[in-house]
Design a protein around this motif. Structure first.
Motif, PDB file in Angstrom:
ATOM      1  N   TYR A 111      13.296   0.852 -24.372  1.00  0.00           N
ATOM      2  CA  TYR A 111      13.415   1.032 -26.158  1.00  0.00           C
ATOM      3  C   TYR A 111      15.044   0.894 -26.072  1.00  0.00           C
ATOM      4  CZ  TYR A 111      13.375   3.863 -30.523  1.00  0.00           C
ATOM      5  OH  TYR A 111      13.565   4.345 -31.784  1.00  0.00           O
ATOM      6  N   THR A 113      17.891   1.184 -28.369  1.00  0.00           N
ATOM      7  CA  THR A 113      18.379   2.167 -29.512  1.00  0.00           C
ATOM      8  C   THR A 113      19.349   1.503 -30.310  1.00  0.00           C
ATOM      9  OG1 THR A 113      20.073   2.628 -27.794  1.00  0.00           O
ATOM     10  CG2 THR A 113      18.237   4.430 -27.759  1.00  0.00           C
TER      11      THR A 113
ATOM     12  N   CYS B   2      20.550   8.729 -36.609  1.00  0.00           N
ATOM     13  CA  CYS B   2      19.166   8.791 -36.812  1.00  0.00           C
ATOM     14  C   CYS B   2      17.987   9.318 -36.149  1.00  0.00           C
ATOM     15  CB  CYS B   2      18.790   7.246 -36.960  1.00  0.00           C
ATOM     16  SG  CYS B   2      18.489   6.318 -35.298  1.00  0.00           S
ATOM     17  N   CYS B   4      15.957   8.360 -33.760  1.00  0.00           N
ATOM     18  CA  CYS B   4      15.810   8.059 -32.244  1.00  0.00           C
ATOM     19  C   CYS B   4      16.824   8.424 -31.502  1.00  0.00           C
ATOM     20  CB  CYS B   4      15.475   6.606 -32.052  1.00  0.00           C
ATOM     21  SG  CYS B   4      16.838   5.479 -32.874  1.00  0.00           S
ATOM     22  N   CYS B   5      18.170   8.707 -32.031  1.00  0.00           N
ATOM     23  CA  CYS B   5      19.187   9.123 -31.420  1.00  0.00           C
ATOM     24  C   CYS B   5      19.187  10.707 -31.146  1.00  0.00           C
ATOM     25  CB  CYS B   5      20.741   8.973 -32.264  1.00  0.00           C
ATOM     26  SG  CYS B   5      20.934   7.123 -32.234  1.00  0.00           S
ATOM     27  N   LYS B   9      17.054   9.348 -26.978  1.00  0.00           N
ATOM     28  CA  LYS B   9      16.566   8.052 -26.128  1.00  0.00           C
ATOM     29  C   LYS B   9      17.870   7.625 -25.356  1.00  0.00           C
ATOM     30  CE  LYS B   9      12.404   7.100 -28.008  1.00  0.00           C
ATOM     31  NZ  LYS B   9      11.156   6.728 -27.385  1.00  0.00           N
ATOM     32  N   LYS B  10      17.655   7.030 -24.274  1.00  0.00           N
ATOM     33  CA  LYS B  10      18.789   6.491 -23.281  1.00  0.00           C
ATOM     34  C   LYS B  10      19.386   5.277 -23.856  1.00  0.00           C
ATOM     35  CE  LYS B  10      19.172   5.144 -18.518  1.00  0.00           C
ATOM     36  NZ  LYS B  10      18.211   4.130 -18.195  1.00  0.00           N
ATOM     37  N   ASP B  11      20.421   4.856 -23.784  1.00  0.00           N
ATOM     38  CA  ASP B  11      21.140   3.718 -24.231  1.00  0.00           C
ATOM     39  C   ASP B  11      20.688   2.672 -22.777  1.00  0.00           C
ATOM     40  OD1 ASP B  11      22.318   1.464 -24.871  1.00  0.00           O
ATOM     41  OD2 ASP B  11      24.116   2.317 -25.554  1.00  0.00           O
ATOM     42  N   ILE B  12      19.963   1.803 -23.129  1.00  0.00           N
ATOM     43  CA  ILE B  12      19.595   0.889 -21.760  1.00  0.00           C
ATOM     44  C   ILE B  12      20.570  -0.228 -21.584  1.00  0.00           C
ATOM     45  CG2 ILE B  12      16.916   0.875 -22.240  1.00  0.00           C
ATOM     46  CD1 ILE B  12      17.055  -1.730 -23.792  1.00  0.00           C
ATOM     47  N   TYR B  13      21.944  -0.191 -22.556  1.00  0.00           N
ATOM     48  CA  TYR B  13      22.825  -0.848 -22.071  1.00  0.00           C
ATOM     49  C   TYR B  13      24.104  -0.339 -21.330  1.00  0.00           C
ATOM     50  CZ  TYR B  13      20.020  -4.267 -24.815  1.00  0.00           C
ATOM     51  OH  TYR B  13      18.625  -4.764 -25.294  1.00  0.00           O
TER      52      TYR B  13
END
Lengths: 346, 279
Positions: A111, A113, B2, B4-5, B9-13
């Motif tokens: 996902y 973000t 927002c 989803c934050c 959710k994890k920041d994939i970057y």
């Protein structure tokens, strides 16, 4: 969902009210003899009769340059989510279809973000096409109309505008449209007529098969001479990638600030037609030939990306690549039709 | 903020920091590093996977994991080849790097149990293969015969020399080494790694064969394996691409429909044999 009707004057007042009260409104407007999505300063500047914008509204859901992280040089990084509430006014159905695909691609598996936070803060007011552009082929791709993804959909039926409210975000905006009345049977019939017409007239290039056949067609034509024939003229400039509403490949770069102590990690648009897109350390390039890069783009649109999103074809028929290509080779319909000539796809 | 934050959710970057706990040059260009995550946790990975390594302000690149999850810490080997790797080479013990991952597919560690294994390594292809070799050695009873074929361009480029010398002394594995160019200090095999393949011809058809090396090596090794009647389904290749994101988004590592960062880097050769641009 509700469907309403407003007069064009009332609609203009609605746009003026949005500009006055909402933090940021982006709409289609003229730039020379062409059109762009840009900050909307006045209701008069909005041009819902536009044919096609130079760049697609993808630049708002996935900006050309987007900060992912901030850091101290050589040190720790922090996430940056810099999306802000935004109203995107005048998105054509084919561009809406492209955004719907990106929503799926960035939310599936891992996902993203950054994309999703930005996207969720955008309210999309879509509009049906009034003036077909010179290279549009959305009718061939099944994207001349769109059924979901928008918060509000506008259809110009001559004297009035039909306003479909699809989501809660759209419903809130209706507060700015006090004069709207529920659409009559007659209004709905007029709207259906626009949809019916657009299913046929947004078709300046005619794909000679159903889009759903493309994966099968491509499966059989990896070594077709058309790749070399067309790519012989390719400048590898990546213009087709830049204007494409469904292209989403990116590069990640570190940018250091002038203080030489802080900086940010950014993602920027990239393009698979650019010569070094598939180069690895030691300068080995896995798609060194122009023809392999040219083919890769059309396979991504017609086969690879569809494999990730339930078969939806990742070309929405906006025709921008046809207009942007200096060498006049980018037209996906021409290539796919040439493949059709020699292929029995059953 | 927002929705989803707020769902956290994890920041994939977003990388986590790791500290260099050991470092040494393996040869003139290859730096070995042992890292410990600053979180104090051990990374959960399986041999074959890679991590995205970054140095804030310079950049990020995919690097194979060379250690085995059966031991503590994370070991990487980094060739001095570009801007980022040059900067990493200048770092001392105690310096910090950003790490994301692990990403990608794994060697068939479970499926390989009870089977004979052959590792064909060309140059720095040994680096990811070492992860699986060490894993096998730490679980030696679970696997059949282990044969390692090592090819290096020249004498001075050889990696992990002491470790390989120890492997050579073991009775429970067979290690053969060759160098492409003859050298005064070398009295072993001379020739490319494919010259070792006929020496183990009889074992090959019943073994799982793991192949990793520079792009040019695959073609010749795969041809030799075909001649030795190794079924394509028994061959695993570990491919290199420029995985910018590591999570199947950026498009850089795509080979036709395959994303190397998700479907690879370890592929069963039978899944790729008909895929152009793969090798």
């Amino acid at each position: 969902m509700s469907v309403n009707t407003v007069s064009k004057d009332q609609f203009k007042q609605f746009v003026a009210a949005l500009i006055a009260s909402e933090p940021s409104v982006v709409g289609v407007q003229a730039k020379g003899d062409r059109f762009v999505f840009d900050d909307l300063k006045s209701a008069d500047a909005l041009r819902l009769d536009y044919d096609v914008s130079i760049l697609s509204p993808r630049k708002y859901v996935m900006p050309q340059k987007e900060t992912l992280l901030k850091f101290e040089v050589g040190g720790d990084c922090q996430s940056v989510q810099d999306g802000k509430p935004l109203i995107l006014l005048g998105v054509h159905p084919y561009d809406m279809a492209a955004i719907n695909q990106m929503d799926e691609l960035f939310s599936q598996d891992e996902y993203d973000t950054h994309y999703m936070c930005r996207r969720r803060q955008i309210t999309i007011i879509a509009c049906d096409v009034v003036s077909p552009s010179k290279n549009v082929f959305a009718s061939s791709m099944g994207t001349a109309t769109v059924q979901h993804g928008y918060d509000m959909l506008l259809t110009d039926v001559g004297e009035s505008i039909i306003v479909e409210v699809r989501t809660d975000k759209g419903r809130v905006l209706m507060n700015h449209m006090p004069a709207a009345r529920p659409a009559s049977e007659d209004d709905l019939a007029k709207r259906s007529a626009v949809w019916e017409k657009n299913q046929h007239v947004l078709n300046k290039h005619v794909l000679e098969c159903k889009p759903s056949y493309l994966p099968k067609l491509l499966e059989k034509n990896y070594d077709h001479p058309v790749w070399e024939e067309k790519a012989r003229l390719c400048y590898s400039c990546g213009s087709c990638n830049q204007v494409c509403p469904t292209c989403y490949c990116f590069d990640v770069q570190d940018v250091v600030n002038w203080d030489m102590k802080t900086g940010s990690r950014v993602r920027v648009w990239d393009g698979c037609l650019l010569e070094n897109f598939a180069t690895v350390a030691g300068d080995h390039n896995f798609r060194k030939n122009r023809s392999s890069r040219f083919r890769h783009r059309l396979y991504r649109k017609g086969k690879y990306v569809p494999g990730k999103i339930g078969g939806q074809i990742a070309c929405v028929g906006c025709g921008r690549c046809i207009t942007a290509c200096t060498a006049d080779i980018a037209n996906p319909v021409n290539v796919y039709n040439q493949l059709m000539e020699r292929t029995d796809i059953g | 903020m927002c929705e989803c934050c707020t769902q956290e959710k994890k920041d994939i970057y977003l990388p986590e920091l790791a500290t260099i706990t050991k470092r040494r040059m393996l040869n003139g260009t290859e730096l070995y590093m042992h890292l410990q995550l600053d979180s104090g946790l051990e990374m959960e990975y399986t041999p074959g996977q890679f991590v995205e390594v970054s140095l804030a302000g310079i950049g990020e690149a995919p690097i194979s994991i060379s250690s085995t999850p059966t031991q503590k810490g994370l070991e990487l080997v980094i060739r001095n080849v570009g801007t980022l790797t040059r900067a990493i080479h200048k770092l001392d013990v105690g310096a910090k790097l950003g790490i994301r991952g692990p990403y990608g597919s794994t060697y068939p560690v479970e499926q390989a149990k009870g089977k004979d294994l052959v590792f064909v390594c060309g140059g720095i292809g040994l680096v990811p293969q070492r992860s699986f070799i060490r894993y096998v050695l730490d679980n030696r009873a679970d696997y059949g015969k282990v044969t390692v074929l090592l090819g290096t361009k020249c004498y001075d480029m050889r990696l992990f020399r002491e470790e390989i010398a120890m492997w050579m002394e073991r009775k429970d594995m067979c290690v053969m080494e060759t160098i492409d160019e003859a050298h005064d200090c070398w009295d072993g095999n001379v020739g490319v790694v494919t010259t070792l393949i006929p020496k183990i011809e009889n074992e090959l058809p019943n073994s799982l064969v793991m192949v990793c090396g520079p792009p040019v090596m695959y073609k010749f090794v795969l041809m030799s394996l075909a001649e030795a009647d190794v079924p394509q389904g028994n061959i695993f290749v570990n491919l290199e691409r420029r995985m910018k994101c590591g999570v199947g988004k950026c498009g850089h590592c795509q080979i036709n429909q395959h994303y190397v960062c998700q479907d690879g880097p370890v592929f069963r050769y039978s899944d790729l044999a008909d895929v152009p641009e793969a090798i």
